[in-house]
Every structure is written in structure tokens, then in C-alpha cells.
Design a protein around this motif. Structure first.
Motif, PDB file in Angstrom:
ATOM      1  N   VAL A   5       0.862  -1.192   0.000  1.00  0.00           N
ATOM      2  CA  VAL A   5       0.000   0.000   0.000  1.00  0.00           C
ATOM      3  C   VAL A   5       0.890   1.232   0.000  1.00  0.00           C
ATOM      4  CG1 VAL A   5      -1.894  -1.151   1.203  1.00  0.00           C
ATOM      5  CG2 VAL A   5      -0.126   0.020   2.532  1.00  0.00           C
ATOM      6  N   ARG A   6       0.280   2.359  -0.272  1.00  0.00           N
ATOM      7  CA  ARG A   6       1.066   3.598  -0.217  1.00  0.00           C
ATOM      8  C   ARG A   6       0.204   4.732   0.318  1.00  0.00           C
ATOM      9  NH1 ARG A   6      -2.303   6.372  -3.091  1.00  0.00           N
ATOM     10  NH2 ARG A   6      -2.426   6.179  -5.331  1.00  0.00           N
ATOM     11  N   PHE A   7       0.877   5.679   0.955  1.00  0.00           N
ATOM     12  CA  PHE A   7       0.242   6.926   1.399  1.00  0.00           C
ATOM     13  C   PHE A   7       0.914   7.997   0.556  1.00  0.00           C
ATOM     14  CE2 PHE A   7       0.503  10.441   4.761  1.00  0.00           C
ATOM     15  CZ  PHE A   7      -0.764  10.920   4.484  1.00  0.00           C
ATOM     16  N   ALA A   8       0.098   8.772  -0.169  1.00  0.00           N
ATOM     17  CA  ALA A   8       0.673   9.612  -1.215  1.00  0.00           C
ATOM     18  C   ALA A   8       0.266  11.086  -1.137  1.00  0.00           C
ATOM     19  CB  ALA A   8       0.274   9.036  -2.577  1.00  0.00           C
ATOM     20  N   PRO A   9       0.581  11.758  -0.050  1.00  0.00           N
ATOM     21  CA  PRO A   9       0.216  13.168   0.027  1.00  0.00           C
ATOM     22  C   PRO A   9       1.133  14.028  -0.847  1.00  0.00           C
ATOM     23  CG  PRO A   9       1.555  12.582   1.911  1.00  0.00           C
ATOM     24  CD  PRO A   9       1.347  11.312   1.122  1.00  0.00           C
ATOM     25  N   SER A  10       0.638  15.197  -1.213  1.00  0.00           N
ATOM     26  CA  SER A  10       1.517  16.191  -1.822  1.00  0.00           C
ATOM     27  C   SER A  10       2.151  16.957  -0.666  1.00  0.00           C
ATOM     28  CB  SER A  10       0.713  17.159  -2.681  1.00  0.00           C
ATOM     29  OG  SER A  10       0.119  16.458  -3.733  1.00  0.00           O
ATOM     30  N   PRO A  11       3.455  17.145  -0.689  1.00  0.00           N
ATOM     31  CA  PRO A  11       4.087  17.854   0.438  1.00  0.00           C
ATOM     32  C   PRO A  11       3.929  19.362   0.297  1.00  0.00           C
ATOM     33  CG  PRO A  11       5.753  17.091  -1.093  1.00  0.00           C
ATOM     34  CD  PRO A  11       4.434  16.642  -1.655  1.00  0.00           C
ATOM     35  N   PHE A  41       5.689  10.687  -1.990  1.00  0.00           N
ATOM     36  CA  PHE A  41       5.393  12.124  -2.026  1.00  0.00           C
ATOM     37  C   PHE A  41       5.036  12.539  -3.441  1.00  0.00           C
ATOM     38  CE2 PHE A  41       7.956  11.966   1.895  1.00  0.00           C
ATOM     39  CZ  PHE A  41       6.968  12.455   2.744  1.00  0.00           C
ATOM     40  N   ASP A  42       3.815  13.046  -3.606  1.00  0.00           N
ATOM     41  CA  ASP A  42       3.357  13.504  -4.915  1.00  0.00           C
ATOM     42  C   ASP A  42       3.779  14.963  -5.072  1.00  0.00           C
ATOM     43  OD1 ASP A  42       2.365  10.995  -5.084  1.00  0.00           O
ATOM     44  OD2 ASP A  42       0.258  11.559  -5.323  1.00  0.00           O
ATOM     45  N   ASP A  43       5.036  15.121  -5.449  1.00  0.00           N
ATOM     46  CA  ASP A  43       5.637  16.465  -5.458  1.00  0.00           C
ATOM     47  C   ASP A  43       5.996  16.930  -6.867  1.00  0.00           C
ATOM     48  OD1 ASP A  43       7.601  14.620  -5.864  1.00  0.00           O
ATOM     49  OD2 ASP A  43       9.081  15.562  -4.569  1.00  0.00           O
ATOM     50  N   LEU A 193      -0.380  16.132 -14.907  1.00  0.00           N
ATOM     51  CA  LEU A 193      -1.432  16.178 -13.888  1.00  0.00           C
ATOM     52  C   LEU A 193      -1.238  14.940 -13.022  1.00  0.00           C
ATOM     53  CD1 LEU A 193      -2.897  17.683 -16.545  1.00  0.00           C
ATOM     54  CD2 LEU A 193      -4.541  17.997 -14.707  1.00  0.00           C
ATOM     55  N   TYR A 194      -1.979  14.850 -11.940  1.00  0.00           N
ATOM     56  CA  TYR A 194      -1.773  13.791 -10.951  1.00  0.00           C
ATOM     57  C   TYR A 194      -1.949  12.369 -11.505  1.00  0.00           C
ATOM     58  CZ  TYR A 194      -4.583  10.760  -7.904  1.00  0.00           C
ATOM     59  OH  TYR A 194      -5.177   9.689  -7.324  1.00  0.00           O
ATOM     60  N   THR A 195      -2.889  12.207 -12.455  1.00  0.00           N
ATOM     61  CA  THR A 195      -3.301  10.852 -12.848  1.00  0.00           C
ATOM     62  C   THR A 195      -2.177   9.950 -13.353  1.00  0.00           C
ATOM     63  OG1 THR A 195      -5.403  11.810 -13.460  1.00  0.00           O
ATOM     64  CG2 THR A 195      -5.006   9.586 -14.228  1.00  0.00           C
ATOM     65  N   PRO A 197       1.337  10.109 -13.361  1.00  0.00           N
ATOM     66  CA  PRO A 197       2.411   9.714 -12.434  1.00  0.00           C
ATOM     67  C   PRO A 197       1.906   8.757 -11.350  1.00  0.00           C
ATOM     68  CG  PRO A 197       2.507  12.062 -12.833  1.00  0.00           C
ATOM     69  CD  PRO A 197       1.237  11.573 -13.470  1.00  0.00           C
ATOM     70  N   SER A 198       0.686   9.011 -10.883  1.00  0.00           N
ATOM     71  CA  SER A 198       0.150   8.180  -9.811  1.00  0.00           C
ATOM     72  C   SER A 198       0.002   6.732 -10.286  1.00  0.00           C
ATOM     73  CB  SER A 198      -1.196   8.748  -9.340  1.00  0.00           C
ATOM     74  OG  SER A 198      -1.665   8.006  -8.255  1.00  0.00           O
ATOM     75  N   VAL A 199      -0.629   6.564 -11.444  1.00  0.00           N
ATOM     76  CA  VAL A 199      -0.852   5.198 -11.946  1.00  0.00           C
ATOM     77  C   VAL A 199       0.481   4.549 -12.323  1.00  0.00           C
ATOM     78  CG1 VAL A 199      -1.896   3.847 -13.812  1.00  0.00           C
ATOM     79  CG2 VAL A 199      -3.232   5.636 -12.660  1.00  0.00           C
ATOM     80  N   ILE A 211      -5.703   2.514  -1.088  1.00  0.00           N
ATOM     81  CA  ILE A 211      -6.677   2.948  -0.078  1.00  0.00           C
ATOM     82  C   ILE A 211      -6.521   4.448   0.122  1.00  0.00           C
ATOM     83  CG2 ILE A 211      -7.446   2.633   2.314  1.00  0.00           C
ATOM     84  CD1 ILE A 211      -6.113  -0.211   2.124  1.00  0.00           C
ATOM     85  N   ARG A 212      -7.609   5.175  -0.043  1.00  0.00           N
ATOM     86  CA  ARG A 212      -7.521   6.643   0.017  1.00  0.00           C
ATOM     87  C   ARG A 212      -8.889   7.219   0.323  1.00  0.00           C
ATOM     88  NH1 ARG A 212      -6.534   7.258  -6.557  1.00  0.00           N
ATOM     89  NH2 ARG A 212      -8.441   6.183  -7.164  1.00  0.00           N
ATOM     90  N   GLY A 213      -8.954   8.546   0.406  1.00  0.00           N
ATOM     91  CA  GLY A 213     -10.205   9.214   0.750  1.00  0.00           C
ATOM     92  C   GLY A 213     -11.225   9.104  -0.377  1.00  0.00           C
ATOM     93  N   ASP A 215     -12.887  11.243  -1.767  1.00  0.00           N
ATOM     94  CA  ASP A 215     -12.857  12.333  -2.754  1.00  0.00           C
ATOM     95  C   ASP A 215     -12.197  11.848  -4.048  1.00  0.00           C
ATOM     96  OD1 ASP A 215     -10.566  12.104  -1.158  1.00  0.00           O
ATOM     97  OD2 ASP A 215      -9.963  14.180  -1.451  1.00  0.00           O
ATOM     98  N   HIS A 216     -11.608  10.656  -4.023  1.00  0.00           N
ATOM     99  CA  HIS A 216     -10.958  10.126  -5.226  1.00  0.00           C
ATOM    100  C   HIS A 216     -11.793   9.063  -5.941  1.00  0.00           C
ATOM    101  CE1 HIS A 216      -7.122  12.185  -5.059  1.00  0.00           C
ATOM    102  NE2 HIS A 216      -7.086  11.985  -3.756  1.00  0.00           N
ATOM    103  N   VAL A 217     -13.007   8.799  -5.445  1.00  0.00           N
ATOM    104  CA  VAL A 217     -13.839   7.768  -6.089  1.00  0.00           C
ATOM    105  C   VAL A 217     -14.006   8.083  -7.580  1.00  0.00           C
ATOM    106  CG1 VAL A 217     -16.167   6.783  -6.205  1.00  0.00           C
ATOM    107  CG2 VAL A 217     -15.094   7.139  -3.997  1.00  0.00           C
TER     108      VAL A 217
END
Ligand code: GLU
Length: 457
Positions: A5-11, A41-43, A193-195, A197-199, A211-213, A215-217
């Protein structure tokens, strides 16, 4: 495959209790499944991202008890995104578009008047090499859209295309790709955009559960299509509900309110924060979990509410108190020593005072009271002062232990005829300067006979 799993906040700011919730959902999921937790880190937004915030986030999650197996920065992984772009372009799935925001807005309005869904009509797919050359000669730079797989052979005749996933929290979810515009993955200036790099990262890092909030559904349909376009099996998805402030307002990283750092500075225990951040809005009562293993035992993704949950910061103090009251000396010895509470008396002192603390640092005032006497000289009436003086003349001989107070008070009671509050309160005031606090029976051996006598008014 190992659960990853990962936790991926923008710093871009300090994380708050809502972000901590996402980190904890991932961490507890990993714990329960023998998995790995990656801190990402989504930086890619260099303007807003700062190393300082990334460092703070690492401090915050470590404080909460989360241990990543790896820390990744998107800013250092551009080669992976470029490779994904090459792959998509080669497959004809990433195409250049030149419309300005105003032009797109106009197109959208025209489609609405024609009763067509207000999605991008893929007009740029019709551009010839010549058209593109002219546009670029005129100074336009392309942005790049991902061609969604929502048609049979003709991209101008999209048809209902359901993407389904069994959300770990929400159950069956469906998105119709025909209801969406082809998403822009790369901007005019070449930034992502975020999509994408994230994928691309989720594939490269072998993320098995995302697993995330919630708001990303709405992003999930597109992301699943992109995983497939890049030749990867999509991970499982779980979208937990978000926390809101008591006012119902969403939490924002930028406001700094209720940041993990501020709660730490305020002396709130990490497990109080973790318990509230995690248990609010689940079917479990919000109780203070002793440690992560305890919290992990309460983990049931599918029992998490689907609607936003209000959390009350006042609960933190209640949880904090509960945790401190049950905390063993060994668990706090180091922190107490850092506060100057050390030596042979430290353990009995801790056991005597822990039940009276809102925050660990409150122990300092009690340590001082035990060592030096009341912080402010207690005010006693003449009558009470005489009573306390008489009581002090009856102090039993040493050695003293947990029964000494009782023995002493029995004698004082017999001699003075006082009982209940009239008996104990003046003694408590003389000894501590405060009308409430730890059990005097526990404090007395700490004061010793001499220390006690020194408080005779
Ligand atoms: N950087 C994104 C965010 O903080 C990550 C979202 C995701 O988990 O995919 O919202």
C-alpha cells in the motif's frame, strides 16, 4: 503477491488528522495482511511542494507509529512517467489537443444546447499533421489527452462502458466511461497532472491495494482504464469516508488547523490521535487503543461509514487522559526523564500521578510539588491551620508505605473528631496546595516524613 500500500500526500503543507486517517487505513491494512507500506510524495508541482513539508510528514507518520519500507518522491521518478507517455503514444492512446480553456468552454456550451453530454468531443483527433504544424507555428503547444476505451471502433461514437470495481469500503462501484471527457494527462508546458504519475508509480511500485479518501472515487474509473492501457492489472481500491470539523467543514492541509504537528506540540499522545483519526466513522466506538496492534484488531474496512464523519477535537483530551491513566512506567520512562523526572522515585511518582494528568507534561508540576512543596502557599482558615498543625504532630514514625496515610488519618480523626472532607481537605491543601490531585496515600511515601513535616503550616 505481497500486499503493498502507499500513502501519497503532496508535500504542500503539514498533514492533519484527516490525512493521518488515510495513512492509518493503509498502515493498519498492511499490518493485518503482512504487507508493506510505502511513503510516496506527490511532489510534481514544484511551485507548491517543499522538502520541508515532506520531512515534517515523515516525522508525523513516524510519531504515529507508521514505518514505511520505502520513501519515494515523484520528482525523482520522471523517467517512469516519460516511459508511460511513450507507451501510450505508441498505442495511439495519448493524443495532442490545442484548445484553449475558452474554446473548451464554448464547445461545452454548444454540446449542452444540442443536448449532448458536456464531455470533450475529441475534435483534436481529427487534426491532420498539417493542422498541427500550423497550430504550433502559431505558437500553440499541445496538451495531451488519454483516449478512454469507451467505443467499439469509432471514437466519435462512444457507448456506455462500465468500469466496475468492488470497493473495499463501499462495495460495488460503477463508472460509465462514456460520461467522462478524455482526461488531460500532460499539460501544455509538459508538466503532468496527478493521474499519470500516480498510476505509473502504482504499477512500478507494485501497489496491490489503493486505499484513500472518497474524494478520489470519481478518479477511479479513469485510473483503472489507464492501468489497463499500460498493460497492468489494476489494484484493489478502497475509499474511506472523510473527516470533517465539528462545523461540518472539510479539513484542509493549508489551514494548519489540527495539524499532527500542532497536536504533538500540544502534548496529545500519538495513540490518542491515531485512535480518533482511525475510529471516527467506523462501527467501532472511539476508544483509546493502546497501540497499533490494538487498533489493527478493530480494523474492518467494510464497516466504515460511507458518509463524512464529524470528529470532535475535545475527544482527543479524553482519549489522552485514558491512555495516560493506563500507561506503564516503562512506556514513559524516557519521556519523563527528558522532563527531568528521573531517579528512584520516578516510578512510584508516575504510578501516583498518572491518573490525574490530561497531558504528560502536567507531571512536571506534580514532580515539583512532590519535591518542593505547594506551588502557591495554601490559604487555610485559622481553625484549619490549627487542625493541620495538630495533625502534623501526630505523623507516624518511618518507614512509610502505602498504608501510612490511613494509619495517620485514623489517629488524627480520633484526636480531632473531624471526619470526611473536613478531615482530609485541609491536609491535602497543606501537602499539595491544591484541592484535588493524586491519592494522598500514594504521595505520602514519596514525600517522606521529613518532606511532609516541612509542609507544616
Ligand atoms: N496526491 C494525491 C492526494 O493527496 C494522492 C491520491 C491517491 O491516493 O491516489 O490526493
Amino acid at each position: 503477491m505481497t500486499v503493498t500500500v502507499r500513502f501519497a500526500p503532496s508535500p504542500t503543507g503539514n498533514i492533519h488528522i484527516g490525512n493521518a486517517r488515510t495513512a492509518l487505513f493503509n498502515w493498519l491494512f498492511a499490518l493485518n495482511n503482512g504487507g508493506r507500506f510505502i511513503q510516496r510524495f506527490d511532489d510534481t508541482d514544484v511551485e507548491r511542494s517543499r522538502q520541508e513539508y515532506a520531512d515534517n510528514i515523515l516525522t508525523d507518520i513516524a510519531w504515529l507509529g507508521i514505518e514505511p519500507v520505502a520513501v519515494e518522491y515523484q520528482s525523482k521518478r520522471f523517467a517512469i512517467y516519460e516511459a508511460a507517455v511513450v507507451k501510450l503514444k505508441a498505442a495511439g492512446l495519448l493524443y495532442p489537443c490545442y484548445e484553449t480553456a475558452e474554446e473548451l468552454d464554448l464547445k461545452r456550451k454548444i454540446r449542452l444546447t444540442r443536448r449532448l453530454p458536456p464531455v470533450y468531443g475529441r475534435e483534436a483527433l481529427k487534426l491532420t499533421a498539417d493542422d498541427r504544424a500550423k497550430l504550433e507555428a502559431g505558437g500553440r503547444r499541445p496538451h495531451w489527452r488519454f483516449l478512454l476505451p469507451n467505443f467499439d471502433t469509432d471514437p466519435f461514437s462512444p457507448r456506455r462502458t462500465e468500469i466496475r470495481w468492488n470497493d473495499l469500503v463501499r462495495g460495488e462501484e460503477t463508472v460509465d466511461l462514456a460520461s467522462l471527457s478524455d482526461p488531460v494527462l500532460v499539460r501544455e508546458d509538459g508538466t503532468y497532472l496527478y493521474t499519470l504519475p500516480s498510476v505509473a508509480d502504482d504499477i512500478d511500485l507494485g501497489i496491490t491495494h489503493l486505499i484513500r479518501g472518497d474524494d478520489h472515487v470519481t478518479n477511479t474509473g479513469v485510473q483503472i482504464a489507464l492501468f489497463k492501457a499500460l498493460g497492468a492489472e489494476p489494484p484493489a481500491f478502497g475509499h474511506h469516508n472523510l473527516l470533517t470539523a465539528a462545523t461540518g467543514e472539510g479539513l484542509s492541509k493549508r489551514t494548519g488547523a489540527l495539524s499532527i504537528a500542532s497536536l504533538r506540540a500540544d502534548g496529545i499522545e500519538p495513540m490518542a490521535v491515531a485512535s480518533l483519526a482511525f475510529l471516527t466513522g467506523t462501527s467501532e466506538n472511539v476508544v483509546a487503543a493502546r497501540d497499533m496492534a490494538d487498533l489493527a484488531g478493530r480494523f474492518d474496512l467494510s464497516a466504515t461509514s460511507r458518509s463524512a464523519s464529524k470528529f470532535d477535537p475535545a475527544d482527543l483530551v479524553v482519549l489522552n487522559r485514558t491512555l495516560l491513566h493506563g500507561m506503564a512506567f516503562a512506556a514513559v520512562a524516557e519521556r519523563l526523564a527528558a522532563l527531568g523526572i528521573a531517579g528512584a522515585k520516578a516510578e512510584p511518582f508516575w504510578l501516583a500521578v498518572r491518573g490525574n494528568l490530561d497531558r504528560l507534561a502536567d507531571a512536571v508540576a506534580w514532580w515539583r510539588i512532590v519535591a518542593e512543596g505547594p506551588i502557591e502557599k495554601p490559604e487555610l482558615s485559622d481553625e484549619d491551620r490549627d487542625f493541620v498543625r495538630g495533625a502534623f504532630d501526630l505523623l507516624p514514625p518511618e518507614p512509610w508505605d502505602g498504608t501510612t496515610f490511613r494509619t495517620w488519618m485514623d489517629q488524627v480523626k480520633a484526636a480531632s473528631g473531624r471526619k470526611g472532607k473536613a478531615l482530609f481537605m485541609p491536609v491535602r491543601l497543606a501537602l499539595t496546595g491544591l484541592p484535588s490531585g493524586p491519592e494522598l496515600a500514594d504521595l505520602l511515601p514519596l514525600l517522606g516524613r521529613e518532606g511532609t513535616r516541612a509542609r507544616r503550616p
